[in-house]
Scaffold this motif. Structure first.
Motif, mmCIF file in Angstrom:
data_model
loop_
_atom_site.group_PDB
_atom_site.id
_atom_site.type_symbol
_atom_site.label_atom_id
_atom_site.label_comp_id
_atom_site.label_asym_id
_atom_site.label_seq_id
_atom_site.Cartn_x
_atom_site.Cartn_y
_atom_site.Cartn_z
ATOM 1 N N VAL A 152 0.906 -1.097 0.159
ATOM 2 C CA VAL A 152 -0.038 -0.066 0.078
ATOM 3 C C VAL A 152 0.916 1.274 -0.108
ATOM 4 N N GLU A 202 -2.908 5.386 0.701
ATOM 5 C CA GLU A 202 -2.558 4.135 0.553
ATOM 6 C C GLU A 202 -3.030 3.742 -0.859
ATOM 7 N N VAL A 203 -2.167 2.968 -1.543
ATOM 8 C CA VAL A 203 -2.575 2.608 -2.624
ATOM 9 C C VAL A 203 -3.446 1.157 -2.698
ATOM 10 N N ALA A 204 -4.529 1.426 -3.445
ATOM 11 C CA ALA A 204 -5.481 -0.031 -3.546
ATOM 12 C C ALA A 204 -4.760 -1.161 -4.209
ATOM 13 N N VAL A 205 -5.102 -2.116 -3.521
ATOM 14 C CA VAL A 205 -4.718 -3.601 -3.897
ATOM 15 C C VAL A 205 -5.697 -4.207 -4.534
ATOM 16 N N THR A 206 -5.522 -4.682 -5.872
ATOM 17 C CA THR A 206 -6.377 -5.772 -6.498
ATOM 18 C C THR A 206 -5.623 -7.110 -6.468
ATOM 19 N N ARG A 214 0.894 -2.373 -11.941
ATOM 20 C CA ARG A 214 -0.203 -1.434 -11.892
ATOM 21 C C ARG A 214 -1.213 -1.805 -12.794
ATOM 22 N N SER A 226 -4.729 0.691 -9.186
ATOM 23 C CA SER A 226 -4.495 -0.251 -8.187
ATOM 24 C C SER A 226 -3.308 -0.918 -8.396
#
Length: 509
Positions: free
Chosen positions: A298, A433-437, A465, A470
């Motif tokens: 994240v 925070e970076v979204a995570v898929t 990415r 995400s």
């Protein structure tokens, strides 16, 4: 004059057993730590028996052999800390075993120095050891040809657990993030992406960073590998210097199969005076900070460390000095990235004439598990005694740049000053925070990567990415993609990703 409760480090000790020593014994973790503790007690300059009897807390660092629920291959003490205490004639009221993390030595130093400053205790000892060389030496021998280090000591022990949950989760493990080289490879390649460097240029930068470390290690009597290495030797891939995980050849990786131990005695000024410890032994912990980074996936920028930046800044603030007033550094150096990120965020040149290590660094001096920075503290204390009034900085790193602890040491007296780590931790927690898929069936681009040459099948490890911004993880054994990752530059490359069985697989789009 300072407050009599002010903590001072009064004794440090180190011990190293090399496999090529003529009297190599293949010692246990307890035996290695005991030698270091004896050296630390003697270093106080007064009766070691009296100092040992005065120690109220023995705080130990967890060895690799007891870092998992699996039984140690050669047996071990059921209370590592008290096994060592008994051998030196101590019976502390409290024994502590810290979780895994290379930040542990400085974190414990700050914690128990703080307890001394608030009057909770007067004397503490921090100890650690790693017997990786012993474990390797006897790994393939028959049962009858192996030592048994099992001890049943019992007694009080504050076991703080393994602590793995801060470093990994099921998702990252399934995508190959098992072991430090691959994880730091992702960070170094992310930094390379920021700088816009080629693969070859970055490898040279890493070698130029580490060659001076090896020069220090070559002169350190406690080094596991006292050999000076040239820039070309470090960066050139050979049979001896094989690739481990991209971008690291073997000589740029922490050397963890070592037998080393370290210890430090810290006590209140009042106790030091009562025991008769000479003042020329006293070194003050003038600055300190302990911070925890966001989880790996994240973080907005994988090519830097906010926790390391803020911890160094805060420790200097507490000490009341600037970076230009630091006379020596020992920066955690399991791989180039932890050193680079401190230099990047503080404008510290990688070839600063003060040097960036006192030990020689983890690939050369040795990387004894969670204990390394206790050696850095020991070297810094000795250095400061020889430079009265100057300041030495220790940067200790744990996990995947997950936890960073900093100490600033000096013989210059000053009362204990509390740090603002709690407030700074809240600042880190509030970062975007970076979204995570997690499961991906789409195309995306490679943000950073590593290649695992240490697996039976060479495998690419990817953080990427998606078009929505995400982040995802994927592995790849696709011949074309792995060839690009191993022999070219895949940063920014578009890949096709397919989900299945809890992992994402990538191939060239």
């Amino acid at each position: 004059m300072v407050d009599p409760r002010t903590p001072v480090v009064v004794g440090v000790g180190q011990f190293t057993e090399r496999i090529d020593d003529p009297d190599y014994r293949g010692m246990s973790a307890v035996e290695l730590a005991t030698e270091a503790v004896r050296a630390a007690l003697a270093d106080t300059g007064v009766d070691p028996t009296a100092v040992a009897a005065a120690i109220e807390v023995f705080a130990g660092l967890r060895q690799f052999e007891i870092c998992t629920p699996q039984p140690p291959p050669l047996g071990a003490s059921d209370n590592y800390v008290r096994s060592v205490a008994q051998r030196v004639g101590a019976n502390p009221a409290r024994a502590v075993l810290e979780p895994i993390g290379g930040n542990g030595p400085q974190k414990l130093m700050t914690e128990f120095a703080g307890e001394i400053a608030d009057g909770t205790i007067e004397v503490a000892l921090i100890l650690g050891s790693e017997n990786g060389s012993t474990l390797k030496t006897f790994a393939k021998r028959s049962a009858g040809d192996k030592p048994d280090f099992t001890e049943r000591i019992g007694g009080q022990l504050e076991d703080r657990g393994f602590g793995y949950e801060q470093y990994m989760n099921e998702y990252t493990v399934k995508h190959g993030l098992t072991g430090a080289p691959v994880q730091y490879g992702l960070l170094d390649n992310a930094r390379r992406a920021k700088l816009g460097c080629s693969v070859d240029d970055y490898r040279r930068q890493m070698a130029e960073l580490f060659a001076p470390f090896s020069k220090v290690a070559a002169k350190n009597p406690f080094s596991a590998s006292p050999v000076e290495r040239s820039v070309d030797e470090l960066m050139t891939v050979t049979a001896e210097n094989r690739m481990i995980c991209d971008p690291y050849p073997r000589l740029m990786v922490a050397r963890d199969q070592v037998n080393q131990g370290a210890a430090a005695v810290v006590m209140a000024v009042a106790a030091a005076q009562r025991l008769g410890v000479p003042e020329d032994k006293w070194v003050y912990l003038r600055g300190h900070a302990d911070l925890v980074e966001q989880e790996l996936l994240v973080r907005a920028d994988l090519g830097t460390s906010v926790s390391a930046e803020l911890a160094v800044t805060e420790a200097l603030r507490v000490a009341g000095i600037g970076l230009d007033q630091v006379s020596s550094f020992d920066l955690y150096s399991c791989f180039p990235f932890p050193v680079f990120t401190v230099c990047d965020t503080h404008g510290l040149a990688t070839d600063d004439p003060r040097g960036l290590t006192l030990t020689g660094g983890l690939p050369f001096f040795g990387g004894p598990g969670n204990t390394y920075s206790l050696h850095g503290i020991a070297e810094t204390v000795c250095e400061m005694r020889g430079r009265p009034g100057q300041f030495g900085l220790v940067g200790a790193n744990g996990g995947v740049m997950t936890k960073y602890s900093v100490g600033v040491y000096s013989t210059e007296p000053a009362d204990w000053v509390a740090d603002r780590s709690a407030a700074l931790q809240a600042q880190i927690a509030a970062l975007p925070e970076v979204a995570v898929t997690r499961d991906v069936d789409a195309t995306g681009v490679i943000e950073t990567y590593s290649v695992r040459y240490d697996w039976p099948v060479t495998t690419g490890i990817i953080i990427g990415r998606l078009d929505d911004g995400s982040r995802f993880m994927a592995t790849s054994t696709d011949a074309d993609l792995v060839a690009l990752m191993a022999g070219g530059d895949p940063l920014g490359q578009r890949v096709s990703v397919t989900a299945g069985d809890g992992t994402n697989q990538a191939r060239l789009a």
